[in-house]
Enzyme design. Sequence first.
Site, mmCIF file in Angstrom:
data_model
loop_
_atom_site.group_PDB
_atom_site.id
_atom_site.type_symbol
_atom_site.label_atom_id
_atom_site.label_comp_id
_atom_site.label_asym_id
_atom_site.label_seq_id
_atom_site.Cartn_x
_atom_site.Cartn_y
_atom_site.Cartn_z
ATOM 1 N N ASP A 1 6.928 0.506 7.201
ATOM 2 C CA ASP A 1 7.245 2.027 6.949
ATOM 3 C C ASP A 1 6.680 2.914 8.573
ATOM 4 O O ASP A 1 7.130 3.041 8.916
ATOM 5 C CB ASP A 1 6.346 2.517 6.125
ATOM 6 C CG ASP A 1 5.986 2.625 4.902
ATOM 7 O OD1 ASP A 1 6.148 0.842 3.911
ATOM 8 O OD2 ASP A 1 7.059 3.455 4.311
HETATM 9 C C1 LIG Z 1 13.025 1.333 3.243
HETATM 10 S S1 LIG Z 1 11.558 1.524 2.537
HETATM 11 C C2 LIG Z 1 10.674 1.789 3.514
HETATM 12 C C3 LIG Z 1 9.561 1.132 2.811
HETATM 13 O O1 LIG Z 1 9.176 2.584 2.278
HETATM 14 C C4 LIG Z 1 7.709 1.992 0.451
HETATM 15 O O2 LIG Z 1 6.558 2.922 1.044
HETATM 16 P P1 LIG Z 1 6.826 3.916 -0.738
HETATM 17 O O3 LIG Z 1 7.349 3.217 -1.526
HETATM 18 O O4 LIG Z 1 5.267 4.228 -0.710
HETATM 19 O O5 LIG Z 1 8.005 5.332 0.480
HETATM 20 C C5 LIG Z 1 7.775 0.182 1.044
HETATM 21 O O6 LIG Z 1 7.105 0.478 1.578
HETATM 22 C C6 LIG Z 1 8.817 -0.375 1.887
HETATM 23 O O7 LIG Z 1 9.041 -1.621 2.109
#
Ligand SMILES: CSC[C@H]1O[C@H](OP(=O)(O)O)[C@H](O)[C@@H]1O
Length: 396
Positions: free
Chosen positions: A259
Amino acid sequence: MATLQAIKYSRGKLQVLDQLRLPHENHYDDITTSEEAFDCIKSMRVRGAPAIAIVAALAHAVELVNGSSSAATSPEETIAHIDSRLDYLKESRPTAVDLSNAITLLKLAARAARVEGLAHPEAKEAILNAYIAAAENILAKDLLSNMSIGSYGAVWLQQQYNATPARKISVLTHCNTGSLATSGHGTALGIIRTLHARGLLEHAYCTETRPYNQGSRLTSFELVFEGIPATLITDSMAGALFNLHRERMNIGAVIVGADRVVRNGDTANKIGTYQLAVLARHHGVKFIVAAPTTSIDLETLTGAGIKIEERKAEELTQISGAVVNADGTIDPTKTARVAIADQRINVWNPAFDVTPHDLIDAIVTEKGAVVKGADGRFDFSQVMPERWDAIVGGQS
Ligand SMILES: CSC[C@H]1O[C@H](OP(=O)(O)O)[C@H](O)[C@@H]1O
């Protein structure tokens, strides 16, 4: 074979797959305003760092096409309108940097379209067109970026393990980083797709990823949808998988998304990532982060500077899902919500954790795989020289 599509867009129309209904129901929400986009992102009907940025950028493009800036009667008022909507969208989720990086780019694109001597309304039209083109370019670039990450990651792993179709490797991934987190192909899951396509993947293990269950609901769905050999485990089984079955499973790498990767390589990713990095190091397994350069934040020096989003307690104490009929079939039109803990218990629910750069073997971007130098540091100037010079310059 087509992969699942989180975002559908044509000029003036944006539809977002409601990921809270997956894997039982494919339902697209029409997004016509920044408010609708904010709620879609905040409620995690769409999630994933790149997808969040793309939906925010395109939602404002759609509302501009539909006249949201009609009250602006000068270039200054037009830019002020765009700024205010983007600043509002920026607050939807704080940890993933793709959103704020995209907002910075979009604001610059609007300002760059100001032409001296061009009067209203032509001046306003130029600004609106520049914003819409920049937002659409974010979408178009993401898929190409993910295909490149997939290839660089597969080549790096092939080199590390001398992998061949006769000597494939197995990998473990966490959360969801596939077509449901991006415009398509994915980042970490994109590397898995590319390994599979090149005949180099023995098996993919994915963790459930409590409490939102991106792994069991989304990644499992993507892997099964495309016939990629995969096994779902709970987050708590990862250690046993490495310890009891390592030789048999030949797990070569843990591949995760990001992220926010900060200047020294510390990486914020889904909660549970840090413990996988510790396990990987303990078991001599490579740990790689797959992230487009849009997920790299050179302004923040170390992981201590990353704001970690905390989410509501109900995501831990309650679960919801489709109702299973008496005959075992699933009824996606009905969902049941079940309390799985005493609602009086205190809950700590950070959505992300930070993996220190010393536990990361490579950060794979669309411009190449970055590894630590002899000084133990990641040097991102290799993959983003202009931003590095502009932000880091002569600083150490
Ligand atoms: C390519 S997505 C990157 C990252 O986003 C996800 O978090 P969330 O589902 O809370 O938006 C997850 O940490 C992924 O690795």
